[in-house]
Design an enzyme around this catalytic site. Structure first.
Site, PDB file in Angstrom:
ATOM      1  N   HIS A   1       4.919  -3.302   0.572  1.00 12.51           N
ATOM      2  CA  HIS A   1       4.496  -3.898   1.832  1.00 12.51           C
ATOM      3  C   HIS A   1       3.137  -4.562   1.756  1.00 12.51           C
ATOM      4  O   HIS A   1       2.687  -5.136   2.744  1.00 12.51           O
ATOM      5  CB  HIS A   1       4.469  -2.822   2.921  1.00 12.51           C
ATOM      6  CG  HIS A   1       3.427  -1.757   2.703  1.00 12.51           C
ATOM      7  ND1 HIS A   1       3.408  -0.966   1.580  1.00 12.51           N
ATOM      8  CD2 HIS A   1       2.377  -1.374   3.449  1.00 12.51           C
ATOM      9  CE1 HIS A   1       2.387  -0.129   1.661  1.00 12.51           C
ATOM     10  NE2 HIS A   1       1.750  -0.355   2.775  1.00 12.51           N
ATOM     11  N   CYS A   2       2.463  -4.510   0.609  1.00 13.37           N
ATOM     12  CA  CYS A   2       1.098  -5.042   0.527  1.00 13.37           C
ATOM     13  C   CYS A   2       0.921  -6.104  -0.552  1.00 13.37           C
ATOM     14  O   CYS A   2       0.577  -7.245  -0.258  1.00 13.37           O
ATOM     15  CB  CYS A   2       0.100  -3.901   0.281  1.00 13.37           C
ATOM     16  SG  CYS A   2      -0.221  -2.894   1.736  1.00 13.37           S
ATOM     17  N   ILE A   3       1.133  -5.737  -1.799  1.00  9.67           N
ATOM     18  CA  ILE A   3       0.733  -6.603  -2.908  1.00  9.67           C
ATOM     19  C   ILE A   3       1.421  -7.969  -2.887  1.00  9.67           C
ATOM     20  O   ILE A   3       0.766  -8.982  -3.130  1.00  9.67           O
ATOM     21  CB  ILE A   3       0.965  -5.885  -4.258  1.00  9.67           C
ATOM     22  CG1 ILE A   3       0.095  -4.628  -4.315  1.00  9.67           C
ATOM     23  CG2 ILE A   3       0.610  -6.796  -5.417  1.00  9.67           C
ATOM     24  CD1 ILE A   3       0.253  -3.827  -5.581  1.00  9.67           C
TER      25      ILE A   3
END
Length: 436
Positions: free
Chosen positions: A276-278
């Site tokens: 969900h971030c990188i």
């Protein structure tokens, strides 16, 4: 603990019935609820998903990092609860926002979920409350987007009637060494009092709090952390592709370089980025940079390299089948081993395996997947099948879950394309094992 004091009449407000209300009962919200509840705070989770709310209230965890036995104890012994009713926020001392901030189809920030919730929060906001945004976003969101909505909907003034801050989530699903409790918490408020109020709140439940001068600094801190990883993964992915042409084992090179005790940090190549971030965070910054007429060329290049990896892996699989088995991809049965974005979890968000399956199917291959953590992927219309390597023309290791006997896999499979070096020594020097 009662609501933080403010510089206005907010100090006279009655103590809250709930210490902490967390908007969003997902990968960030539930672990946050756990640490605050275990610290003795009264906590309520707010989510629009009625079934998820019912599960939590039954003590059934929806998040792997918080086992059901832990959640059930917190529900029964500490009074942790969940609701779909935004009115619960009226009785909270602090409101933490942990909602998704995805990208649009044009790879631009989509704050619609966050801003919709902010409007609901604003109509319930009262003097003395602390509001903290945890959702990953671009610098300026807290001050330029969230603050005006809260003020307009409530008639209150941020910094005078209520406190407002940003504190980025730092959740890495599946980790047990670094958790919500012991990962240092970065906090930046719109003013000094807001920073102090947020730091006191988090300091009551989290081991270490690091304050910064503004929400913008805190917002950019989160982006830097993940962009650092994105850029270095892109570097080693590009090196892996070069090593293929040079006939050098990239895994051996990375392992050797990692023996240097200073000046080098080991990153491993792979089929692309997931989670969900990188894969998402760099786009928040590149979008914001364009607003001030600045091109983040280095970051954008890294994004292009990483986004191209599933396509490269599709070509590698085709080449392996052609040269290793004398078969065309369009005539092959392929088993994708691992559909989650990282080992030993069930999270498939942005998983490169999804794109690889799509590309293989688009090339005419018959594709199945096996993943002990993911029973089904509705967007692919597939369910996990038993691990029977010999039944396929090729097995593609996309996610290297532990618990798989990779040596036995190499023995049984007709052809293995190992994108994670999961086969290790068992795959070295074996003609039927192709490595990234």
């Amino acid at each position: 603990m009662s609501a933080p004091e403010t510089t206005s009449s907010a100090a006279a407000v009655e103590p809250p019935a709930v210490d902490v209300a967390i908007v969003g009962a997902g990968y960030v919200g539930v672990p946050l609820a756990q640490v605050f509840a275990e610290a003795g705070r009264s906590v309520v989770l707010l989510d629009v998903d009625a079934e998820r709310v019912a599960q939590i209230n039954r003590g059934e965890s929806v998040i792997e990092d918080v086992p059901s036995e832990v959640l059930a104890r917190l529900v029964s012994d500490r009074g942790l609860r969940a609701t779909t009713d935004y009115d619960v926020l009226r009785d909270a001392g602090a409101i933490l926002i942990a909602l998704p901030t995805p990208l649009s189809s044009q790879r631009e920030p989509d704050l619609s979920i966050l801003l919709g919730a902010a409007r609901e929060i604003a109509t319930r906001l009262r003097p003395g409350q602390l509001v903290v945004l945890e959702s990953t976003t671009y610098p300026g969101t807290t001050r330029d987007e969230l603050l005006p909505l809260l003020e307009e909907g409530s008639g209150l003034r941020a910094g005078t009637d209520f406190h407002l801050a940003f504190s980025p989530e730092r959740v890495d699903p599946g980790r047990t060494d670094w958790t919500t409790k012991n990962v240092p918490k970065v906090v930046g408020g719109i003013d000094e009092a807001s920073t102090e109020a947020a730091a006191r709140l988090y300091g009551s439940a989290i081991d270490e709090v690091h304050t910064v001068s503004s929400p913008e600094a805190a917002e950019l801190t989160k982006l830097l952390e993940n962009i650092f990883r994105t850029v270095n993964i892109a570097l080693v992915n590009e090196l892996a592709r070069l090593c293929q042409r040079l006939g050098i084992d990239v895994w051996e090179v990375v392992e050797a370089a990692a023996t240097k005790p200073f000046g080098f940090m080991s990153f491993r190549p792979g089929p692309g980025l997931g989670g969900h971030c990188i894969p998402i965070d760099p786009f928040y910054l590149t979008w914001k940079a364009r607003e001030v007429d600045f091109q983040t060329e280095f970051i954008e290049l890294a994004g292009r390299v990483n986004r191209s990896m599933p396509y490269y892996c599709r070509s590698l699989i085709s080449q392996a089948l052609n040269h290793g088995a004398g078969k065309a991809l369009s005539q092959s049965r392929v088993l994708v081993l691992g559909i989650a974005y990282k080992p030993d979890i069930a999270d498939v968000r942005e998983s490169p395996a999804l794109k690889i399956v799509e590309l293989l199917q688009g090339a005419g291959a018959t594709v199945s997947y096996h993943d002990p953590h993911v029973a089904a992927v509705t967007e692919l219309g597939l369910e996990s099948v038993p691990l029977e390597p010999a039944a396929y023309d090729a097995v593609v290791i996309v996610t290297d879950h532990s618990g798989i006997d990779y040596a036995a896999l190499v023995e049984e499979a007709a052809l293995v394309i190992d994108l994670r070096n999961a086969t290790g020594p068992a795959g070295n020097g074996t003609a039927k094992v192709w490595k990234l």
